[in-house]
Design a protein around this motif. Structure first.
Motif, mmCIF file in Angstrom:
data_model
loop_
_atom_site.group_PDB
_atom_site.id
_atom_site.type_symbol
_atom_site.label_atom_id
_atom_site.label_comp_id
_atom_site.label_asym_id
_atom_site.label_seq_id
_atom_site.Cartn_x
_atom_site.Cartn_y
_atom_site.Cartn_z
ATOM 1 N N GLN A 78 0.833 -1.216 0.000
ATOM 2 C CA GLN A 78 0.000 0.000 0.000
ATOM 3 C C GLN A 78 0.864 1.262 0.000
ATOM 4 O O GLN A 78 0.370 2.348 -0.328
ATOM 5 C CB GLN A 78 -0.901 0.025 1.258
ATOM 6 C CG GLN A 78 -1.767 -1.216 1.457
ATOM 7 C CD GLN A 78 -2.671 -1.505 0.256
ATOM 8 O OE1 GLN A 78 -3.151 -0.583 -0.395
ATOM 9 N NE2 GLN A 78 -2.866 -2.779 -0.071
ATOM 10 N N ALA A 79 2.165 1.098 0.359
ATOM 11 C CA ALA A 79 3.057 2.273 0.430
ATOM 12 C C ALA A 79 3.685 2.611 -0.922
ATOM 13 O O ALA A 79 4.545 3.492 -1.010
ATOM 14 C CB ALA A 79 4.167 2.041 1.462
ATOM 15 N N VAL A 80 3.237 1.887 -1.957
ATOM 16 C CA VAL A 80 3.873 2.108 -3.259
ATOM 17 C C VAL A 80 3.648 3.548 -3.775
ATOM 18 O O VAL A 80 4.519 4.144 -4.420
ATOM 19 C CB VAL A 80 3.418 1.023 -4.281
ATOM 20 C CG1 VAL A 80 2.002 1.255 -4.754
ATOM 21 C CG2 VAL A 80 4.356 0.952 -5.463
ATOM 22 N N GLY A 81 2.495 4.121 -3.461
ATOM 23 C CA GLY A 81 2.202 5.498 -3.881
ATOM 24 C C GLY A 81 3.160 6.486 -3.251
ATOM 25 O O GLY A 81 3.666 7.417 -3.907
ATOM 26 N N GLN A 82 3.430 6.258 -1.959
ATOM 27 C CA GLN A 82 4.369 7.118 -1.223
ATOM 28 C C GLN A 82 5.764 7.031 -1.826
ATOM 29 O O GLN A 82 6.424 8.054 -2.089
ATOM 30 C CB GLN A 82 4.369 6.624 0.227
ATOM 31 C CG GLN A 82 5.432 7.204 1.095
ATOM 32 C CD GLN A 82 5.401 6.545 2.479
ATOM 33 O OE1 GLN A 82 4.497 5.775 2.808
ATOM 34 N NE2 GLN A 82 6.388 6.855 3.292
ATOM 35 N N MET A 83 6.203 5.785 -2.079
ATOM 36 C CA MET A 83 7.542 5.583 -2.655
ATOM 37 C C MET A 83 7.658 6.226 -4.035
ATOM 38 O O MET A 83 8.636 6.902 -4.360
ATOM 39 C CB MET A 83 7.809 4.081 -2.752
ATOM 40 C CG MET A 83 9.170 3.721 -3.252
ATOM 41 S SD MET A 83 9.122 2.403 -4.459
ATOM 42 C CE MET A 83 8.303 3.105 -5.810
ATOM 43 N N LEU A 84 6.622 6.050 -4.826
ATOM 44 C CA LEU A 84 6.610 6.586 -6.184
ATOM 45 C C LEU A 84 6.699 8.114 -6.165
ATOM 46 O O LEU A 84 7.542 8.716 -6.861
ATOM 47 C CB LEU A 84 5.298 6.142 -6.859
ATOM 48 C CG LEU A 84 5.061 6.575 -8.285
ATOM 49 C CD1 LEU A 84 5.999 5.833 -9.220
ATOM 50 C CD2 LEU A 84 3.616 6.292 -8.699
ATOM 51 N N ALA A 85 5.857 8.728 -5.360
ATOM 52 C CA ALA A 85 5.802 10.194 -5.345
ATOM 53 C C ALA A 85 7.126 10.783 -4.848
ATOM 54 O O ALA A 85 7.663 11.727 -5.452
ATOM 55 C CB ALA A 85 4.662 10.664 -4.467
ATOM 56 N N LEU A 86 7.644 10.218 -3.744
ATOM 57 C CA LEU A 86 8.882 10.789 -3.198
ATOM 58 C C LEU A 86 10.050 10.600 -4.176
ATOM 59 O O LEU A 86 10.862 11.508 -4.357
ATOM 60 C CB LEU A 86 9.211 10.157 -1.845
ATOM 61 C CG LEU A 86 8.282 10.579 -0.702
ATOM 62 C CD1 LEU A 86 8.689 9.907 0.595
ATOM 63 C CD2 LEU A 86 8.278 12.090 -0.517
ATOM 64 N N SER A 87 10.143 9.421 -4.799
ATOM 65 C CA SER A 87 11.241 9.184 -5.759
ATOM 66 C C SER A 87 11.159 10.162 -6.922
ATOM 67 O O SER A 87 12.160 10.728 -7.344
ATOM 68 C CB SER A 87 11.185 7.774 -6.329
ATOM 69 O OG SER A 87 10.994 6.848 -5.325
ATOM 70 N N LEU A 88 9.948 10.343 -7.414
ATOM 71 C CA LEU A 88 9.799 11.204 -8.594
ATOM 72 C C LEU A 88 10.001 12.676 -8.244
ATOM 73 O O LEU A 88 10.772 13.388 -8.900
ATOM 74 C CB LEU A 88 8.405 11.013 -9.219
ATOM 75 C CG LEU A 88 8.222 9.791 -10.111
ATOM 76 C CD1 LEU A 88 6.768 9.643 -10.519
ATOM 77 C CD2 LEU A 88 9.086 9.892 -11.363
#
Lengths: 292, 260
Positions: B84-94
Motif C-alpha cells: 500500500q506504500a507504493v504510492g508514497q515511494m513513487l511520489a517521493l522518488s519522482l
C-alpha cells in the motif's frame, strides 16, 4: 533598367542634399589605418601596415590567399582587435569604442559576406526588412516600400517570398546586398563577392557594386582575388602580402609596377615571390630517402 | 617533469579563461534582454522550440519511468506486506530525485544539443557576424531568448514529468497489480510535504535549467565554426550538462535533505 533606377535615386539624393556635402581634407578618408600589427599565435598577419580608404571611392584589397584581406575587414569593423596601431573609421578610433558605440557605428557600415549570411529561417523579404524593423519605427507600409525598392534594385523583387535555401549562389549574394544597403550605410565592404559565381552573376555583381557606389554616394571596399573584375571597378587597389602593403595605387599604376610580387599577382603567374611549391626538403633527397 | 607542470598550468589557465568567458557571456546575455515588444515573439518562438517540442520525450519517459518504479516498488514491498506504500515511494522518488534529474538529462539531450547545433551553425554560416554588422547584439537577439526559454521550460517540463510519472505508476499499481487506490493516494498525500519535497524538487529543476541552458548556448557560441567543431560542441553539451546535473544534484540533495 537597373542603371536607370539607380540614376533616379542618385538624382533624388543630390536634390535632397544627401551626398552633396562639402569635404575637407580630413574628410577625404573614411578609414585611416596607421601602424597596424596583428598576429594569430606565432603567425604575423599585419606588421606595421598603413591603409587609407578614400571616401566615395571603390578600394580593392587584393593579395594571395591567407594574407589577411578578410582579417583587415574584421579589424576595420571591430570584430577583432589589433595588437598595435590605430584604426579610425569616420574619425572614431575603433579600439576605444564601447560595445554600444561600436554597434552604433556599425549601422553606418554594411558588409556583404562571402556566404551571403542570410537568416535561414526568414524569407528574402523578411531578411531585407530585418535591419529596418530593428533600428527604425517605420510603419509597415513604408518598410514594404523600402524593401521592395532595394529588392528591385538587385533584381529580386519577384523572389521576395523565397527562402534562402531556394536561392542560387548569385541570388543569395544579391539578396544579402539588398539587406546590406537597406539602412543606407556610408560604407559597404564586400568580402570575396565574386568567388564561385558564374560569368553572368559575376557581371551583375560588378555592375551593382559600381552603380551602388555612384548612385548612393557610398564608399566601397572590395576584398577579392579576381583581378580583372576588381580592377575594372576600382579607383584604388592595395596589394598585401606577408603582413605588409606590397603595392598601392590605381589599377593602371599597379599594372605598370615593376615589383616582382605585384607583377606576379597582376599577371597571375604561377611561380615567383609567392612560390608554387609549399616549402619542403630537396626533391631529390626526398625521393631517394623514402621508406621504399 | 617541468614540462608536465607547465602543461598542467597551461590547461588550468585555459579552463579558467573559458569559465571567465562563459560567466561574462551569460551576464551580458541576461543584461541585454531586448524591449518587451521585441523580446516576447522571440521568447515565444524559443519556448515552442525548446519546451513544447520536448514534450513528447518527457511525457513518454515519465510514463514508463513511473510504471517501472511502481512495478519494482511493488515487487519489493509486497514481501513485507507494505504494498500500500507504493504510492508514497513513487511520489517521493519522482518529486525529489527522478523528476528533476531525468528531465534535465533528457532536456540536455533533446533541447541542449539542438540549441548548441543551431547556434553553432549560425556562427559557421556567418549569421551571427552578420547580426553584429547590422548593429544587433547577437547576445541579446539570439542567446537571451534561448537562455530564458530554457529557464522557463525545464521546471515546467519537470512538473509534467512528475504528474505523468505518478499517472503511469497508478496504472501499474492500482489497475494492474490491484493496490487499493484509496491507500495509494492517501499514503502519497500523507508522506509528501509540499515545501520539503515538491518545492525542493522545483528548486533543483531551476538550478538544472540554468546549468543546462548556460552550457548549451555557450558551447554553441564559443565553438570552432567548422562541421567538426559543431559535432564536438554538441557532444560536449550533452556530456558536460549530464555531469553537471548529476554533480549538482548530489550537492543540492545534501543541502536540502542531508541531516548533518
Amino acid at each position: 533598367m537597373v542603371r536607370e533606377f539607380w540614376t533616379a535615386i542618385a538624382v533624388g539624393r543630390a536634390g535632397l542634399g544627401g551626398s552633396g556635402k562639402s569635404m575637407t581634407v580630413e574628410d577625404n578618408n573614411i578609414v585611416t589605418v596607421r601602424g597596424l600589427s596583428f598576429s594569430r599565435g606565432d603567425r604575423v598577419i599585419f606588421d606595421n601596415a598603413d591603409f587609407d580608404i578614400p571616401r566615395g571611392k571603390i578600394t580593392s584589397i587584393m593579395g594571395p590567399s591567407g594574407t589577411g584581406k578578410t582579417t583587415l575587414l574584421r579589424l576595420i569593423t571591430g570584430q577583432i582587435k589589433a595588437d598595435k596601431g590605430t584604426i579610425l573609421v569616420n574619425g572614431e578610433e575603433i579600439s576605444k569604442l564601447n560595445r554600444k558605440d561600436l554597434y552604433r557605428l556599425r549601422r553606418k557600415m554594411g558588409m556583404l559576406f562571402q556566404s551571403g549570411a542570410l537568416f535561414t529561417d526568414r524569407t528574402v523579404y523578411e531578411n531585407v526588412a530585418f535591419p529596418l524593423r530593428e533600428h527604425t519605427d517605420l510603419p509597415e507600409s513604408m518598410i514594404r516600400d523600402l524593401v521592395l525598392m532595394k529588392l528591385h534594385a538587385v533584381g529580386l523583387r519577384g523572389a521576395r517570398d523565397l527562402m534562402p535555401s531556394e536561392l542560387s549562389g548569385g541570388m543569395t549574394r544579391r539578396a544579402a546586398l539588398a539587406r546590406t544597403i537597406v539602412l543606407d550605410p556610408e560604407m559597404v565592404m564586400y568580402d570575396e563577392p565574386f568567388t564561385g559565381q558564374d560569368p553572368i552573376a559575376m557581371g551583375v555583381l560588378v555592375e551593382l557594386i559600381k552603380l551602388l557606389n555612384t548612385a548612393l554616394g557610398l564608399t566601397s571596399v572590395v576584398v577579392s582575388h579576381d583581378i580583372h573584375e576588381a580592377a575594372s571597378i576600382s579607383d584604388k587597389i592595395y596589394l598585401i602580402s606577408e603582413g605588409k602593403v606590397m603595392g598601392e595605387g590605381s589599377p593602371a599604376q599597379l599594372r605598370e609596377d615593376s615589383s616582382p610580387l605585384v607583377r606576379q599577382f597582376m599577371q597571375g603567374l604561377p611561380d615567383g615571390p609567392v612560390p608554387f611549391h609549399y616549402p619542403a626538403q630537396d626533391y631529390r633527397d626526398d625521393m631517394l630517402g623514402g621508406d621504399a | 617533469m617541468i614540462a608536465w607542470i607547465r602543461s598542467l598550468g597551461r590547461s588550468g589557465l585555459g579552463t579558467l579563461q573559458v569559465l571567465g568567458r562563459s560567466g561574462t557571456f551569460v551576464v551580458q546575455s541576461l543584461c541585454g534582454v531586448p524591449k518587451l515588444n521585441k523580446a516576447l515573439p522571440l521568447l515565444n518562438q524559443q519556448l515552442y522550440a525548446v519546451g513544447v517540442l520536448s514534450l513528447p520525450i518527457i511525457i513518454v519517459s515519465g510514463l514508463f519511468i513511473g510504471m517501472v518504479l511502481s512495478l519494482q516498488g511493488y515487487t519489493i514491498l509486497v514481501d513485507y506486506g507494505s504494498e500500500q506504500a507504493v504510492g508514497q515511494m513513487l511520489a517521493l522518488s519522482l518529486v525529489r530525485e527522478l523528476g528533476p534529474v531525468v528531465t534535465a538529462l533528457l532536456f540536455a539531450g533533446r533541447a541542449g544539443s539542438s540549441l548548441t547545433a543551431e547556434i553553432g551553425l549560425m556562427k559557421a554560416t556567418e549569421q551571427i557576424t552578420s547580426l553584429e554588422m547590422i548593429g544587433v547584439d547577437p547576445l541579446r537577439y539570439i542567446i537571451a531568448p534561448r537562455l530564458l526559454a530554457g529557464f522557463i521550460s525545464l521546471p515546467m517540463l519537470t512538473l509534467i514529468f512528475n504528474v505523468v510519472g505518478i499517472g503511469g505508476g497508478y496504472l501499474v499499481a492500482v489497475d494492474w497489480l490491484g493496490v487499493y487506490d484509496g491507500s495509494f493516494w492517501s499514503n502519497m498525500q500523507n508522506a509528501t510535504d509540499f515545501k520539503n519535497d515538491v518545492m525542493n524538487g522545483i528548486i533543483k529543476s531551476i538550478a538544472f535549467a540554468f546549468t543546462v541552458s548556460w552550457i548549451a548556448v555557450f558551447q554553441g557560441y564559443d565553438l570552432v565554426p567548422t562541421s567538426e567543431g559543431i559535432g564536438r560542441a554538441t557532444t560536449k553539451t550533452v556530456v558536460y550538462s549530464s555531469l553537471a546535473v548529476l554533480g549538482l544534484d548530489f550537492i543540492l540533495t545534501a543541502v536540502m535533505f542531508g541531516d548533518f
